[in-house]
Design a protein around this motif. Structure first.
Motif, PDB file in Angstrom:
ATOM      1  N   GLY B 136       0.737  -1.065   0.161  1.00 55.53           N
ATOM      2  CA  GLY B 136       0.034   0.019  -0.195  1.00 55.53           C
ATOM      3  C   GLY B 136       0.899   1.253  -0.111  1.00 55.53           C
ATOM      4  N   GLY B 137       0.324   2.388  -0.557  1.00 56.31           N
ATOM      5  CA  GLY B 137       1.642   3.524  -0.928  1.00 56.31           C
ATOM      6  C   GLY B 137       1.483   4.201   0.652  1.00 56.31           C
ATOM      7  N   THR B 138       0.355   4.421   1.182  1.00 59.40           N
ATOM      8  CA  THR B 138       0.273   4.946   2.394  1.00 59.40           C
ATOM      9  C   THR B 138      -0.617   4.038   3.373  1.00 59.40           C
ATOM     10  N   VAL B 139       0.154   3.962   4.685  1.00 57.24           N
ATOM     11  CA  VAL B 139      -0.453   3.191   5.522  1.00 57.24           C
ATOM     12  C   VAL B 139      -0.874   3.908   6.898  1.00 57.24           C
ATOM     13  N   ALA B 140      -1.487   3.168   7.744  1.00 54.64           N
ATOM     14  CA  ALA B 140      -1.672   3.690   8.968  1.00 54.64           C
ATOM     15  C   ALA B 140      -0.919   3.237  10.052  1.00 54.64           C
ATOM     16  N   LYS B 141      -0.071   4.237  10.662  1.00 55.95           N
ATOM     17  CA  LYS B 141       0.915   3.390  11.945  1.00 55.95           C
ATOM     18  C   LYS B 141       0.682   4.279  13.059  1.00 55.95           C
ATOM     19  N   ASP B 142       0.211   3.633  14.182  1.00 60.14           N
ATOM     20  CA  ASP B 142       0.076   4.230  15.466  1.00 60.14           C
ATOM     21  C   ASP B 142      -1.119   5.585  15.177  1.00 60.14           C
ATOM     22  N   GLY B 143      -2.100   5.063  14.501  1.00 56.97           N
ATOM     23  CA  GLY B 143      -3.020   6.057  14.110  1.00 56.97           C
ATOM     24  C   GLY B 143      -3.038   7.298  13.324  1.00 56.97           C
ATOM     25  N   ALA B 144      -1.868   7.185  12.712  1.00 52.04           N
ATOM     26  CA  ALA B 144      -1.422   8.455  11.787  1.00 52.04           C
ATOM     27  C   ALA B 144      -1.071   7.591  10.263  1.00 52.04           C
ATOM     28  N   LEU B 145      -1.456   8.672   9.212  1.00 47.74           N
ATOM     29  CA  LEU B 145      -1.002   7.922   7.968  1.00 47.74           C
ATOM     30  C   LEU B 145       0.350   8.379   7.531  1.00 47.74           C
ATOM     31  N   VAL B 146       1.077   7.294   7.311  1.00 45.54           N
ATOM     32  CA  VAL B 146       2.435   7.410   6.855  1.00 45.54           C
ATOM     33  C   VAL B 146       2.801   6.792   5.676  1.00 45.54           C
ATOM     34  N   ALA B 147       3.861   7.165   5.060  1.00 46.93           N
ATOM     35  CA  ALA B 147       4.276   6.609   3.682  1.00 46.93           C
ATOM     36  C   ALA B 147       4.749   5.364   3.978  1.00 46.93           C
ATOM     37  N   ASN B 148       4.624   4.317   3.100  1.00 47.51           N
ATOM     38  CA  ASN B 148       5.003   2.788   3.443  1.00 47.51           C
ATOM     39  C   ASN B 148       6.518   2.646   3.579  1.00 47.51           C
ATOM     40  N   THR B 149       7.218   2.500   4.474  1.00 49.78           N
ATOM     41  CA  THR B 149       8.614   1.805   4.382  1.00 49.78           C
ATOM     42  C   THR B 149       9.056   0.513   4.613  1.00 49.78           C
ATOM     43  N   ALA B 150       8.166  -0.180   4.539  1.00 47.89           N
ATOM     44  CA  ALA B 150       8.313  -1.804   5.175  1.00 47.89           C
ATOM     45  C   ALA B 150       9.268  -2.134   3.930  1.00 47.89           C
ATOM     46  N   LYS B 151      10.484  -2.682   4.262  1.00 47.23           N
ATOM     47  CA  LYS B 151      11.314  -3.384   3.549  1.00 47.23           C
ATOM     48  C   LYS B 151      11.200  -4.769   3.412  1.00 47.23           C
ATOM     49  N   THR B 152      10.935  -5.488   4.217  1.00 45.73           N
ATOM     50  CA  THR B 152      10.783  -7.148   4.136  1.00 45.73           C
ATOM     51  C   THR B 152       9.594  -7.430   4.407  1.00 45.73           C
ATOM     52  N   TRP B 153       8.964  -8.509   4.127  1.00 45.00           N
ATOM     53  CA  TRP B 153       7.689  -8.904   4.225  1.00 45.00           C
ATOM     54  C   TRP B 153       7.568  -9.250   5.862  1.00 45.00           C
ATOM     55  N   ALA B 154       8.691  -9.298   6.678  1.00 44.62           N
ATOM     56  CA  ALA B 154       8.496  -9.390   8.321  1.00 44.62           C
ATOM     57  C   ALA B 154       8.069  -8.077   8.787  1.00 44.62           C
ATOM     58  N   ASP B 155       8.624  -6.973   8.034  1.00 45.48           N
ATOM     59  CA  ASP B 155       8.024  -5.454   8.629  1.00 45.48           C
ATOM     60  C   ASP B 155       6.536  -5.558   8.291  1.00 45.48           C
ATOM     61  N   ALA B 156       6.083  -6.144   7.609  1.00 47.75           N
ATOM     62  CA  ALA B 156       4.620  -5.914   7.215  1.00 47.75           C
ATOM     63  C   ALA B 156       3.820  -6.871   8.221  1.00 47.75           C
ATOM     64  N   LEU B 160       5.762 -13.301   8.906  1.00 44.66           N
ATOM     65  CA  LEU B 160       6.234 -13.665   7.519  1.00 44.66           C
ATOM     66  C   LEU B 160       7.629 -13.657   7.225  1.00 44.66           C
ATOM     67  N   PRO B 161       8.232 -14.401   6.349  1.00 42.09           N
ATOM     68  CA  PRO B 161       9.657 -14.368   6.241  1.00 42.09           C
ATOM     69  C   PRO B 161      10.310 -13.024   5.965  1.00 42.09           C
ATOM     70  N   ALA B 162      11.656 -13.047   6.458  1.00 42.99           N
ATOM     71  CA  ALA B 162      12.220 -11.811   6.284  1.00 42.99           C
ATOM     72  C   ALA B 162      12.931 -11.584   4.949  1.00 42.99           C
ATOM     73  N   GLN B 163      11.947 -11.513   3.935  1.00 42.83           N
ATOM     74  CA  GLN B 163      12.245 -11.443   2.419  1.00 42.83           C
ATOM     75  C   GLN B 163      11.898 -10.181   2.106  1.00 42.83           C
ATOM     76  N   ASP B 164      12.761  -9.725   0.745  1.00 47.33           N
ATOM     77  CA  ASP B 164      12.573  -8.241   0.717  1.00 47.33           C
ATOM     78  C   ASP B 164      11.372  -8.222  -0.284  1.00 47.33           C
ATOM     79  N   ILE B 165      10.592  -7.202  -0.087  1.00 47.12           N
ATOM     80  CA  ILE B 165       9.234  -7.187  -0.723  1.00 47.12           C
ATOM     81  C   ILE B 165       9.205  -6.875  -2.030  1.00 47.12           C
ATOM     82  N   LEU B 166       8.903  -7.717  -2.923  1.00 44.08           N
ATOM     83  CA  LEU B 166       8.834  -7.386  -4.560  1.00 44.08           C
ATOM     84  C   LEU B 166       7.526  -8.146  -5.166  1.00 44.08           C
ATOM     85  N   THR B 167       6.639  -7.519  -5.530  1.00 47.45           N
ATOM     86  CA  THR B 167       5.353  -8.045  -5.987  1.00 47.45           C
ATOM     87  C   THR B 167       5.154  -7.527  -7.348  1.00 47.45           C
ATOM     88  N   PHE B 168       4.577  -8.774  -8.308  1.00 41.84           N
ATOM     89  CA  PHE B 168       4.040  -8.509  -9.691  1.00 41.84           C
ATOM     90  C   PHE B 168       2.469  -8.303  -9.589  1.00 41.84           C
TER      91      PHE B 168
END
Lengths: 456, 351
Positions: B136-156, B160-168
């Motif tokens: 998602g481009g902008t996600v909610a974090k602690d009640g505020a909208l922030v730009a998504n910075t998750a690097k790996t799936w584990a961040d999401a 989930l596995p700590a694998q870099d996020i890359l989706t087609f």
């Protein structure tokens, strides 16, 4: 008046040439620099060629590596008893009755026959049921058998030796595409089926041989990649090339002769000339849009028909024939025209007896290369409904020109989009066929040019 | 020959060719590339068993197919448009202006949309909110909208596995993207809480416009290269995954089922996608597939009604039929569709 710029000390100074140490064997710095530049330039040229060659080799290796397996196919030959109770419930060999037995019935018959043959060869069935056996057989084969029986109902009640296509996965197993490990994960096959195929191969029932069907059979759906062939596409491409040749050559040559020999040189003919040169560079899809609106929407010609494809490709090829034809006519020396006119020939006689025959090699070369370009064209066909799944062969010309058909480049495009991995090899195989056609056409063009070439 | 003579003769040739052309005995079908494999399977079986010729089936996309259907009535127009989304009011209006008034809507079954990754990679146990947190481009974090910075799936999601996020993901021109948007991104957006924040932040006056605004924000994926739009078909997604082993791609169920030796499927909400779980309604990401028939051509083009009836017959579209075998999820209400086809029921206005 300003003082002349001093050249002393520079190699451009007239005195510099009279260097006492000057020798042919000892290069001065300037010559050295010039020679080095040339060497660098040669190295650039050579590396450009090497890069181009590597790209070509890469392309050919990948196409041939992927595509050559398409020319081989795995078959099984088993005796099939065409049981009348199954296939002709009426018992009167009435065609209407016979056609009631669908491919499903024939499929079951083939699976049962395969099971019987396996037992007859002394191989343990190993718990494979009829469904697993049916999975080893291409779904195309029941249809082939059914058509054979419908064409010759006297076969019913007899036992025939029937050669059937193995399923795409078993075929892929012998081509290295499918392995025991991948089969275990694949719902379309199983390691047991592959092991059974190995046993059948040892027993001489199953074999891999040259695939004539790839050139003669029509396209097939995603469920039967092993049966997909280029038949309809080759016929469609042939029909289109026939239309292009029949229309583009006379129109192109007549246009060129008129513009080159008869037309007055004025602004209007200049405009035509500029337009022809521009049309040769127009993207081919534009001709597709034009063809859709003129030939299908206005003239009401049918969709997906080779005649429309041929007409569209004719429009596209015309400027590509006119330009080399005019160049060939221009290359005929004026002295030949003058001589013909001088002994009393009319202008038409001059052209038909002297100019055209002499320009013929150039015209033929231009035409064949134009045709080769048209043969490989997909984009304009996209809009006139030829990028389609067509399974029935078009009829004989001229009516057949109006029946739906496919074309070679279109078939490649279609196959690259299919989900079954078996179509990867088919698509590459089709590219090989297209390349062979193109190389053959270009070879003919070169042959004509060499044979009839004249120098003045 | 003079020009005056030439023109009528050219016209005569055209007219003659039109006469030959007016005897079309083969069905013309165009539309969705998702429905295309099913349509070719049916066309093939229809051609080899029946007395009619094999229909000509074209791809080109759902929208293009419906537009072609609406071009008018007559032999040079197509008979059936395959579609992976429902016909829109604008299509119906276009049809009406061109004289195509009676359209039959036939729902052939459901298509599952699955997430799959390289066969040798780790297992993915996804939920819509995981996917939204990942791309998602902008996600909610602690009640505020922030730009998504998750690097790996584990961040999401730490599970989930700590694998870099890359989706087609399918490009916007695909019907599949619409389903992905509404069934995955929007669901995830709502669970994540971003939807409510978007709603609150919207400056639109009307309530409906606010919702639209919020949905649009939810559908916006990251633009930093972690969510790649694929405008080609599933074969392109597959080859991209072969090149990037740590990527996750979106596929149709049937495509996945034919490439199970290369792909590993992810569960969504703990459910493994399959024909069974989708037809039971357990697996959440699926959509209906349709085709639209020009009723005016029934009885004019030979084989049209027979083809439709054959398509929705139990042997083809039913459970255990040829299409289910390939990956189509059978419609539980197939019997009603069969009855509607038999009665040639025309579709009513869209709800």
């Amino acid at each position: 008046m300003t003082a002349p710029i001093s050249l002393k000390g520079s190699p451009l100074h007239p005195r510099a040439a009279i260097d006492t140490r000057a020798s042919l064997l000892l290069q001065d710095p300037r010559t050295k620099a010039r020679n080095a530049t040339e060497k660098r330039f040669r190295a650039y040229g050579l590396s450009a060629i090497v890069v181009a060659l590597l790209a070509l080799v890469w392309l050919l290796v990948s196409i041939f590596g992927n595509g050559l397996p398409a020319f081989r196919q795995t078959f099984m030959t088993i005796p099939v008893t065409l049981d009348a109770a199954l296939l002709d419930k009426g018992g009167k060999r009435d065609p209407a009755d016979l056609s009631k037995a669908t491919t499903v019935a024939y499929g079951k018959l083939l699976a049962a026959s395969l099971g019987a043959e396996i037992t007859a060869k002394g191989i343990d069935l190993g718990g494979m049921d009829a469904k697993a056996l049916a999975k080893m057989i291409s779904e195309e084969s029941p249809a082939t058998l059914r058509n054979r029986v419908l064409a010759d109902p006297s076969l019913i009640g007899t036992t025939i030796n029937f050669t059937l296509l193995a399923s795409g996965r078993i075929d892929g197993y012998y081509k290295g595409r499918v392995s025991m490990e991948s089969a275990a994960l694949d719902k379309n096959t199983s390691p047991e089926q592959l092991a059974m195929a190995d046993k059948l191969k040892a027993a001489g029932v199953l074999s891999t041989s040259f695939n004539t069907g790839f050139m003669t059979m029509p396209d097939a759906s995603d469920k039967r990649p092993e049966a997909a062939g280029l038949g309809v596409a080759i016929v469609g491409s042939l029909y289109m090339m026939f239309v292009v040749l029949a229309l583009a050559l006379p129109i192109g040559v007549a246009t060129s002769v008129y513009l080159e020999e008869f037309a007055p040189k004025n602004n209007f003919t200049d405009l035509i000339e500029v337009n022809i040169a521009n049309l040769a560079a127009v993207p081919s899809i534009v001709y597709g849009i034009l063809g859709l609106s003129i030939f299908i929407n206005f003239a009401g010609l049918p969709q997906s028909a080779p005649i429309v494809g041929g007409l569209v490709l004719t429009l596209m090829t015309l400027p590509r024939i006119i330009i080399p034809t005019r160049a060939a006519l221009k290359a005929v020396p004026p002295s030949i025209r003058d001589a013909a006119l001088g002994i009393g020939a009319s202008r038409l006689q001059t052209i038909t007896h002297h100019v055209l025959p002499l320009a013929m090699p150039g015209i033929l070369t231009g035409t064949i290369i134009g045709l080769a370009q048209a043969l490989g064209e997909t984009a304009p066909l996209l809009l006139i409904g030829m990028v389609a799944f067509v399974r029935d062969f078009p009829g004989a010309p001229p009516e057949g020109l109006f029946d739906p058909a496919s074309a070679l480049p279109v078939q490649i495009y279609n196959w690259t989009q299919r989900g079954d991995p078996g179509f990867v090899e088919r698509a590459s195989g089709a590219i090989i066929v297209l390349l062979v056609f193109l190389i053959a056409m270009n070879a003919v063009a070169i042959y004509f040019r060499r044979k009839f070439e004249r120098r003045w | 020959m003079s020009l005056i003579k030439l023109i009528p003769s050219a016209l005569a040739i055209l007219a003659a060719s039109t006469v030959i052309a007016s005897a079309r005995d083969q069905l013309q079908i165009a539309g969705s590339s998702t429905v295309l494999p099913y349509a070719t399977i049916v066309a093939e079986a229809f051609g080899e068993n029946g007395e009619f010729k094999t229909p000509v089936v074209e791809g080109g996309g759902s929208g293009a197919g419906r537009k072609k259907l609406c071009e008018g009535v007559g032999e040079s127009t197509i008979d059936i448009a395959n579609s992976s989304s429902r016909i829109s009011q604008s299509d119906i209006d276009l049809c009406k202006t061109n004289g195509v008034t009676d359209i039959m809507e036939v729902r052939i079954g459901y298509d599952g949309i699955v997430f799959a990754s390289d066969i040798n990679g780790p297992d993915f146990v996804l939920t819509p909110v995981d996917v939204f947190n990942a791309i998602g481009g902008t996600v909610a974090k602690d009640g505020a909208l922030v730009a998504n910075t998750a690097k790996t799936w584990a961040d999401a999601n730490a599970a989930l596995p700590a694998q870099d996020i890359l989706t087609f993901i399918p490009g916007t021109k695909h019907g599949t993207r619409e389903v992905f948007d509404t069934k995955v991104l929007l669901e995830g957006c709502k669970t994540n809480g971003a939807y409510d924040l978007f709603l609150a932040a919207s400056t639109a006056a009307e309530e409906a416009d606010k919702k639209k605004d919020a949905e649009k924000q939810c559908f916006t994926t990251r633009s930093d290269g972690t969510a790649v739009d694929i405008d080609g078909d599933y074969t392109e997604t597959l080859s991209r995954i072969a090149a990037n082993k740590n990527a996750v791609g979106v596929f149709g169920l049937s495509f996945y089922e034919n490439n199970t030796d290369k792909l590993k499927v992810a569960t969504v909400n703990g459910i493994v996608p399959s024909v069974e779980t989708i037809s039971k309604g357990e697996y959440p990401v699926s959509r209906p597939l349709y085709f639209y028939v020009k009723k005016a051509h029934i009885g004019v083009i030979p084989g049209l009604k027979e083809y439709i009836a054959f398509f929705v017959s139990d042997d083809m579209a039913g459970p255990g039929g040829a299409l289910a075998d390939y990956g189509l999820v059978p419609d539980p209400e197939l019997a009603a569709t069969q009855a509607a086809v038999e009665a040639e029921t025309v579709m009513g206005p869209l709800q």
